[in-house]
Write a protein that holds these residues in place. Sequence first.
Motif, short mmCIF file in Angstrom:
data_model
loop_
_atom_site.label_atom_id
_atom_site.label_comp_id
_atom_site.label_asym_id
_atom_site.label_seq_id
_atom_site.Cartn_x
_atom_site.Cartn_y
_atom_site.Cartn_z
N ILE A 101 0.82 -1.22 0.00
CA ILE A 101 0.00 0.00 0.00
C ILE A 101 0.85 1.26 0.00
O ILE A 101 0.72 2.13 -0.86
N ALA A 102 1.72 1.38 0.99
CA ALA A 102 2.60 2.54 1.10
C ALA A 102 3.92 2.07 1.69
O ALA A 102 3.92 1.41 2.74
N TYR A 103 5.02 2.39 1.03
CA TYR A 103 6.30 1.87 1.50
C TYR A 103 7.45 2.70 0.92
O TYR A 103 7.36 3.24 -0.18
N PRO A 151 14.87 9.78 -0.90
CA PRO A 151 14.13 8.55 -0.64
C PRO A 151 12.80 8.59 -1.38
O PRO A 151 12.18 9.65 -1.52
N VAL A 152 12.36 7.44 -1.88
CA VAL A 152 11.12 7.38 -2.66
C VAL A 152 10.06 6.59 -1.88
O VAL A 152 10.33 5.48 -1.41
N CYS A 153 8.88 7.17 -1.77
CA CYS A 153 7.75 6.52 -1.12
C CYS A 153 6.71 6.18 -2.19
O CYS A 153 6.23 7.05 -2.90
N TYR A 154 6.39 4.89 -2.30
CA TYR A 154 5.38 4.43 -3.25
C TYR A 154 4.03 4.26 -2.55
O TYR A 154 3.97 3.77 -1.41
N ASN A 155 2.97 4.68 -3.22
CA ASN A 155 1.62 4.56 -2.69
C ASN A 155 0.73 3.91 -3.75
O ASN A 155 0.71 4.36 -4.90
N ALA A 156 0.01 2.86 -3.37
CA ALA A 156 -0.90 2.19 -4.30
C ALA A 156 -2.09 1.67 -3.52
O ALA A 156 -1.92 0.83 -2.62
N TYR A 157 -3.27 2.16 -3.84
CA TYR A 157 -4.46 1.80 -3.07
C TYR A 157 -5.43 0.92 -3.86
O TYR A 157 -6.57 0.73 -3.44
N GLY A 158 -4.96 0.39 -4.98
CA GLY A 158 -5.83 -0.42 -5.82
C GLY A 158 -6.34 -1.68 -5.14
O GLY A 158 -7.41 -2.18 -5.48
N VAL A 159 -5.60 -2.21 -4.14
CA VAL A 159 -6.05 -3.44 -3.48
C VAL A 159 -7.35 -3.23 -2.72
O VAL A 159 -8.07 -4.20 -2.44
N PHE A 160 -7.67 -1.98 -2.43
CA PHE A 160 -8.89 -1.71 -1.68
C PHE A 160 -10.15 -1.78 -2.54
O PHE A 160 -11.26 -1.57 -2.04
#
Length: 415
Positions: free
Chosen positions: A138-140, A150-159
């Motif tokens: 989700i967010a990491y 530093p890079v933070c990835y966000n993906a909420y498609g699993v919801f």
Amino acid sequence: MDSSSSPMSLQGLPEASPKPYKKSLVTALMEAATLRTPSFKEDTYFISHLKSSERKALQQLKDQLKASNSSECSVWGVSLLGGDEKADVILLKFLRARDFRVGDALNMLLKCLAWRKDFGADDIVEEDLGFKELEGVIAYMHGYDREGHPVCYNAYGVFKDKEMYERIFADEEKLKKFLRWRVQVLERGIKLLHFKPGGVNSIIQVTDLKDMPRRELRLASNQILNLFQDNYPEMVARKIFINVPWYFSLLYSMFSPFLTQRTKSKFVISKEGNAVETLYKFVRPEDIPVQYGGLCRPVDLQNGPPKPASEFTVKGGEKVNIQIEGIEAGATITWDIVVGGWDLEYSAEFVPNAEGSYIIAVEKARKMRASEEAIHNSFTSKEAGKLVLSVDNSGSRRKKVAAYRYIVRKCSNTD
């Protein structure tokens, strides 16, 4: 080795093309989302680079903070009254967030300090919040961009999965716990910052909008946004949105007038199908997760810094052969290769040096789908020769970004 190498540019996205006389509503909205102000230029935080009015505002903020008798005057492990350069970097972040209006910056800072104490933000990194299933999904935090952020990835498609959504957001208590976990992820990223003039003082955010359920996540998204805006000023150097659906353009065009030029200059908006090309502009392929067209798998992070990759492009209608020569008999070669949005033919073969020896098909030619991740394979040679990796884009007109790397381990004699 022959790779037709041409490194990706770190410049901003291409300029918008001249507007035709007529265009559809969807096209107009998409263009509204891709039009960008000049790319954001991060502040250096050198005091000598400040205007005299900005230096004066910084001193005033220090004086007013000291006069406020606040019980909490440290944040992210930095004493704000210590008078050192780290304190100056943080104070300047609050000043810039309020356009150097000292009173407003002080009010924002005091509210942030109070929130951090009440929220327990200083110790949150060590907490076990029970979201193991969301880590790395989700967010990491994952790797760094080309400039060291530093890079933070966000993906909420699993919801989009109702069961998953209910498990995380079923009630207010669960939502609060999720928000706490999301703050934890950000705090981990902030621990990687230098808080030093000329250093890395902000992170990069990559947000994947693919399959993101709009209505269901509206409340959580708004609360996350408000928390970050109120308590983490100038912590993001660039916001990259990938897999952007058409309706995001509508939302952007509606809210764009309310965003400052400074905020909009941090945005990079990439529509569906262009994620890999966009990410390669800012992040090296060895630092990009394999699900986004990079070479980095979770296991790679356990082995120290990633081995650098060589980048190349495959033009439309072109076939590229990468030749890795000088492989000795008994040596083992391990390689990774990826082409953004594959949709082309890939093969690998070993060509012996000795005349009359047969060419070995290490990987038979096959069509790689757009959804496939990077190839990872190895081969042990019985005789000296070279490995040839082929990518055939002759069936497409579209140019594609690509990357590869390899390691050759020579045969060890135990006699």
